[in-house]
Design a protein around this motif. Structure first.
Motif, short mmCIF file in Angstrom:
data_model
loop_
_atom_site.label_atom_id
_atom_site.label_comp_id
_atom_site.label_asym_id
_atom_site.label_seq_id
_atom_site.Cartn_x
_atom_site.Cartn_y
_atom_site.Cartn_z
N ILE A 68 -39.14 -20.49 70.03
CA ILE A 68 -38.16 -20.39 70.40
C ILE A 68 -38.03 -21.06 68.42
O ILE A 68 -37.35 -20.30 67.90
CB ILE A 68 -37.05 -20.72 71.07
N ALA A 69 -37.86 -21.92 69.02
CA ALA A 69 -37.27 -23.49 68.21
C ALA A 69 -38.11 -22.76 66.35
O ALA A 69 -37.46 -23.53 65.59
CB ALA A 69 -37.25 -24.90 68.08
N VAL A 70 -39.31 -22.35 66.21
CA VAL A 70 -39.86 -22.15 65.08
C VAL A 70 -39.74 -20.81 64.58
O VAL A 70 -40.53 -19.90 65.36
CB VAL A 70 -41.29 -23.09 65.18
N LEU A 71 -39.68 -20.17 63.41
CA LEU A 71 -39.71 -18.98 62.69
C LEU A 71 -41.29 -18.73 61.32
O LEU A 71 -40.92 -19.46 60.66
CB LEU A 71 -38.23 -18.32 62.37
N THR A 72 -42.14 -18.39 62.07
CA THR A 72 -43.07 -18.37 60.35
C THR A 72 -42.00 -16.48 59.51
O THR A 72 -41.93 -16.02 59.74
CB THR A 72 -44.34 -17.87 61.19
N GLY A 73 -42.76 -17.34 58.37
CA GLY A 73 -42.20 -15.95 56.79
C GLY A 73 -42.57 -15.05 57.71
O GLY A 73 -42.23 -13.76 57.68
N ASP A 74 -43.99 -14.76 58.52
CA ASP A 74 -43.77 -13.29 58.79
C ASP A 74 -43.47 -12.35 59.99
O ASP A 74 -43.20 -11.41 59.83
CB ASP A 74 -45.69 -13.30 59.49
N LYS A 75 -43.04 -13.17 60.87
CA LYS A 75 -42.08 -12.74 61.74
C LYS A 75 -40.88 -12.40 61.19
O LYS A 75 -39.91 -11.00 61.54
CB LYS A 75 -41.75 -13.96 62.77
N LEU A 76 -40.13 -13.36 60.55
CA LEU A 76 -39.17 -13.07 59.15
C LEU A 76 -39.08 -11.93 58.95
O LEU A 76 -38.11 -11.25 58.84
CB LEU A 76 -38.94 -14.37 58.80
N ASP A 77 -40.14 -11.21 58.61
CA ASP A 77 -39.97 -10.21 57.44
C ASP A 77 -40.37 -8.64 58.84
O ASP A 77 -39.80 -7.82 58.20
CB ASP A 77 -41.63 -10.42 57.02
N THR A 78 -40.72 -8.97 59.74
CA THR A 78 -40.51 -8.05 60.54
C THR A 78 -38.63 -8.11 61.15
O THR A 78 -38.33 -6.96 61.72
CB THR A 78 -40.83 -7.89 62.07
N MET A 79 -38.09 -8.91 61.09
CA MET A 79 -36.35 -8.56 61.59
C MET A 79 -35.66 -8.53 60.33
O MET A 79 -35.81 -9.01 58.63
CB MET A 79 -36.13 -9.71 62.26
N ASN A 80 -34.60 -8.01 60.67
CA ASN A 80 -33.40 -7.74 59.88
C ASN A 80 -32.04 -8.50 60.45
O ASN A 80 -32.69 -9.82 60.58
CB ASN A 80 -32.61 -6.14 60.18
N ASP A 81 -31.03 -8.74 58.81
CA ASP A 81 -30.61 -9.90 59.03
C ASP A 81 -29.33 -10.72 60.70
O ASP A 81 -29.19 -10.76 61.34
CB ASP A 81 -29.61 -9.39 57.72
N ASP A 82 -29.21 -8.83 60.88
CA ASP A 82 -28.64 -9.35 62.70
C ASP A 82 -29.33 -9.60 63.00
O ASP A 82 -29.12 -10.36 64.40
CB ASP A 82 -28.40 -7.36 63.13
N GLN A 83 -30.49 -9.49 63.76
CA GLN A 83 -31.96 -9.93 64.49
C GLN A 83 -32.32 -11.19 64.62
O GLN A 83 -31.96 -12.28 65.29
CB GLN A 83 -33.34 -9.11 64.87
#
Ligand SMILES: Nc1ncnc2c1ncn2[C@@H]1O[C@H](COP(=O)(O)OP(=O)(O)OP(=O)(O)O)[C@@H](O)[C@H]1O
Ligand SMILES: [Ca+2]
Length: 938
Positions: free
Chosen positions: A615-630
């Motif tokens: 939960i506490a770590v997000l990688t750039g790859d995951k970040l790319d799949t999310m929009n601002d709201d998510q």
């Protein structure tokens, strides 16, 4: 007022386009944009490769052209400014008028006294204003601009202000152009001229002269500013590439200088706090005027002397109106900012001081900000020699000894790639390697294996530079046997993706199978979870097309050599800073280009909680799949972003701001600029940062250290508290003075204070004692309190209650003394007003003492911790003694000498305001034991 041309004035929304027309005809850039580089060099008697021949030549030119600075000099002499303050204030004019009337009516004594009082009041005000101007000026000089100069063939970093026409300078991505330059060399150069032309797209630039003839139809055949593509203008920012140029114009003789001259009259925008203070001042003036009008009217109806009533009213107006308030606020802000600068945080925009206290999320880079940015090779791992992750060459364990015996062929290859795919250079001057710390570490490790730098033995054909998005670097070289090799280093996942083979420990190339790939990733992860920055090294033999450039597409089918883990220890002060910030409910987020495991390890070392990395770590790859709201939905639990690029920072700031967070974001590169701009507080790095990042930021950390952000927030909050404290002081004095006269008028009593006495009180409340409350040292406990809401008012209910309470004490005590004195002989004498006057002043000094802190007892903060306060109060008391004991002043203030007994009596009465406030503080601090009090509500 002299200004630093590189400060941020041009970022106001004023449009300089109009001013540009005038510029286009005059500047040196017009003359040189149509002739060749060689001709330019010739005309300026300089050499493109070597620069100016000598320092003495440069000095001669500086004598002729002046320093490369834009000083919008303020010619008005001091005495003129001083005189203008007399006529600038209608109240002062009224006072002068009343002095004149007194004079005409033969009341010479009064006329002289009032005139003297006016002079004192105006002088104190003027001195303060002058100081405020001086301290604002000092702010502009905090970030001096530097540049890379070549003179007599020697390269050096110098202040931009030393440049003279004919100097030759280098510039590269992220730099600010230090003067108007005729470009003589350029590689992929594009420059952002938006602060000069208002045009947002960066402009492509090169060394080719502009063809004059295509502008023949324009009036005077003038090449417009924007079309001078071989000119780089002072103050513009290099967005891409690099280049070299000859200085053709400096200081005022630049396009920027001309525009600046025209714009310097534009006033700087006020901070929200300053605006609020201006409004408060106006509101208070309005109310006082009405009240004073009423007092005056009643007095005249009662048949009092018309002239006396008029003089009292006007003095009262001067006193009651906190006309010094906006100035004191500005001085407090400015002095606070200078204090921050001493503590390594440079505030580039004054309003940021207020925002600092509201910051509730800090997003920080890891490398260099949270860590020391001093890398050393800690572990080496190669597939062939070590086979699995438990087997590594641990440099720290082998410290001291010669490691030559460990040099298997694959380790040798790994080190060689690190050596050749490297941009660090050795500086004779500094006696060490300079450049990227990752690269430096790879060179510094070589002697431990008895290896030397091999770069001189091969020639470099081309390079794919490292950047945070690509996460790898490649160089193509040819050796003396005409062998062409591409050496690649970078993030280990990236390199492995592109590798098909590996070097075994005897130097033979073998194919990589699935199990081996997994082995490499596992070992990489394992190095990373020790907190090491982990790079992979690979190479590729190319057929003999030696001159061909390489691109990203050429980097594939690599031969993997090995992994290196580099240690970059956390900065020693960071852990404590994070602890304090977390305690004050500030959420810390680490953003790094490094691998997840590295990031988590470092985060834990410095006290950023990472309980569950899922939960506490997000990688750039995951970040790319999310929009601002998510992202906004989950970001509350995230404390580490790994394998992130500068572009991701923008998404992160947006998501946080969507939730209503006030965000501080750090950054140093060109690509960080948009996020720095968007963040509520953009923080750039003074040492490692580019000019572009600094330009976009609100605050520069001169030591690049994360814990300096804590210092800045602390100072920001402290400044705010100080402003509340002197507000309490000023307003309670003002309310007390007004009420005193109002009450005595209503009760048909004679006036307890005369005009001169009221003016003297005004100096105390608007002058040094109030100002000295603004420099009270920061109480570190402010950090325990949650950030202030941005909408919170400065004049809170608590402040209001406090000031009314103090005013009540002053009013009751003073009226008591007045009545007592008057009743003794039934008449109003000089002695009576002297007692009343002195009583009020003593009250006010005790009140000031109470106002040094809102909740802490003076015995806790100490009597001697604010020197300036003690001087100010000491001086005020000395002044008061002069007023009642020196015959000359006795004449002016209509006073008499008091006995020691009188003074003791007055001190006893007036100290009541102080003791009452001590009791209030005691009460609050007791209550605090159960429940933390909220600073913002005090
Ligand atoms: N000079 C370099 N050459 C090749 N690869 C590099 C170089 N520097 C870093 N890398 C690789 O790129 C990855 C990301 O580095 P990058 O510089 O983007 O991180 P960063 O954003 O500077 O880190 P931080 O955000 O912590 O300051 C590193 O983990 C490393 O694997
Ligand atoms: Ca005043």
């Amino acid at each position: 007022m002299s200004e630093n041309p590189f400060a941020s004035h041009l970022e106001q929304d004023s449009n300089p386009a109009a001013a540009l027309d005038a510029v286009s005809t005059t500047s040196a850039s017009l003359k040189y944009c149509t002739i060749s580089s060689e001709k330019t060099a010739e005309a300026l008697h300089t050499n493109i490769r070597e620069g100016l021949p000598s320092v003495s030549e440069a000095n001669q030119r500086r004598a002729l052209h002046g320093a490369n600075e834009i000083a919008s000099d303020d010619d008005e002499p001091l005495w003129k400014k001083f005189l203008s303050t007399f006529v600038g204030d209608p109240l002062i004019l009224l006072l002068i008028g009343s002095a004149a009337i007194s004079f005409i009516m033969g009341n010479i004594d009064d006329a002289v006294s009032i005139t003297l009082a006016i002079v004192i009041v105006v002088t104190v005000g003027f001195v303060q204003e002058y100081r405020s101007e001086k301290s604002l000026e000092a702010l502009n000089k905090l970030v001096p601009a530097e540049c890379h100069l070549i003179r007599s063939g020697q390269e050096s970093k110098v202040l931009a202000s030393v440049l003279v026409p004919g100097d030759v300078v280098f510039f590269r991505v992220g730099d600010r152009i230090p003067a108007d330059l005729r470009i003589v060399e350029s590689v992929d150069l594009s420059i952002d001229e938006s602060n000069l032309t208002g045009e947002n797209e960066p402009v492509l630039k090169s060394s080719h002269a502009v063809d004059k003839h295509s502008y023949n139809d324009l009036p005077g055949s003038i090449v417009p500013i924007a079309d001078r593509t071989c000119i780089a203008y002072m103050g513009t920012l290099v967005r891409e590439g690099h280049g070299k140029g000859i200085v053709v114009g400096t200081g005022k003789n630049t396009a920027f200088g001309t525009v600046f001259e025209m714009m310097s009259s534009i006033e700087k925008p006020k901070t929200p706090l300053q605006t609020a203070m201006d409004k408060l001042g106006k509101d208070l003036s309005f109310m006082s005027f009405i009240l004073i009008g009423i007092i005056c009217l009643i007095g005249i109806i009662q048949g009092r002397s018309w002239l006396e009533m008029f003089q009292i009213s006007v003095s009262l107006a001067v006193a009651a109106i906190p006309e010094g308030l906006p100035i004191i606020v500005t001085v407090t802000l400015a002095l606070g900012v200078l204090r921050m600068a001493n503590r390594k945080a440079i505030i580039r925009r004054l309003p940021s001081v207020e925002t600092l206290g509201s910051v509730n999320v800090i997003c920080s880079d890891k490398t260099g900000t949270l860590t020391a940015n001093h890398m050393t090779v800690a572990k080496i791992w190669c597939l062939g020699s070590m086979a699995n992750k438990t087997n590594v060459l641990n440099m720290e364990k082998k410290n001291g000894g010669n490691l030559k015996n460990y040099l298997t062929e694959d380790i040798k290859a790994t080190l060689r790639i690190g050596n050749i795919c490297n941009n660090s250079t050795f500086s004779q001057e500094h006696g060490k390697f300079l450049g990227n710390p990752t690269d430096m570490a790879l060179l510094e490790v070589l002697p431990k294996f008895d290896l030397d730098d091999q770069r001189s033995r091969v020639s470099r054909v081309d390079e794919i530079p490292f950047n945070s998005k690509r996460k790898l670097m490649a160089v193509k070289t040819v050796d003396s046997n005409n062998k062409v090799v591409v050496y690649v280093k970078g993030a280990y996942e990236k390199i492995l993706e592109k590798s098909t083979h590996y070097v075994n420990k005897d130097g033979r190339v073998e194919k990589l199978n699935m199990a081996q790939r997994e082995q490499i990733i596992e070992s990489g992860n394992s190095l990373a979870s020790d907190g090491l920055r982990t790079l992979a090294f690979a190479e590729l033999d190319l057929p003999n097309d030696r001159s061909k450039k390489i691109s990203d597409d050429d980097v594939h089918d690599l031969v993997f050599a090995g992994l290196i883990g580099m240690k970059d220890p956390p900065r020693p002060t960071v852990r404590a800073a994070i602890e304090t910030l977390t305690e004050g409910s500030v959420h810390i987020i680490m953003i790094t280009g490094d691998a997840e495991n590295t990031a988590v390890n470092i985060a834990r070392q410095i006290g950023i909680p990472v309980v569950n990395p899922e939960i506490a770590v997000l990688t750039g790859d995951k970040l790319d799949t999310m929009n601002d709201d998510q992202l906004a939905n989950v970001i509350n639990h995230v404390s580490v972003f790994a394998r992130a690029t500068p572009e991701h920072k923008l998404n992160i700031v947006r998501a946080l701001q969507k939730r209503g967070d006030i965000v501080a974001m750090t950054g140093d590169g060109v690509n960080d600029a948009p996020a720095l701009k968007l963040a509520d507080i953009g923080v750039s790095m003074g040492k490692m940062g580019t000019d572009v990042a600094k330009e976009a930021s609100d605050m520069v950390l001169t030591d690049d250290d994360f814990s300096t952000i804590l210092t800045a927030i602390e100072e920001g909050k402290g400044i705010f508290n100080n402003i509340q404290n002197f507000l309490t002081f000023q307003l309670s004095t003002s309310v007390a003075a007004l009420s005193l006269v109002a009450i005595s008028t209503a009760l048909k009593l004679p006036n307890p204070l005369n005009a001169m006495q009221i003016l003297w009180i005004n100096i105390l409340m608007d002058g040094p004692p109030a100002q000295s409350l603004g420099v009270e040292a920061v109480d570190h406990e402010v950090m325990k309190k949650p950030p202030r809401k941005r909408t919170d008012k400065i004049l809170t209910n608590e402040v209001f209650k406090r000031l009314l309470g103090s005013a009540a004490f002053i009013i009751v005590g003073t009226i008591y003394v007045f009545m007592k004195e008057m009743n003794e002989d039934g008449k109003i004498s000089d002695r009576d007003t002297t007692m009343t006057f002195t009583c009020f002043v003593f009250f006010d000094m005790f009140n000031a003492l109470s106002c040094r802190h809102s909740v802490k007892s003076i015995f806790e903060i100490g009597f001697f911790t604010n020197k300036m306060f003690n001087y100010a109060v000491g001086l005020s008391l000395l002044g008061q003694m002069c007023a009642i004991y020196v015959p000359f002043f006795q004449g002016i203030f209509k006073t008499e000498s008091l006995s020691l007994g009188d003074l003791c009596f007055l001190l006893a009465i007036s100290s009541s305001v102080f003791f009452a406030d001590e009791l209030r503080k005691l009460y609050i601090r007791k209550g605090r034991l159960q429940e933390a009090y909220d600073y913002s509500n005090v």
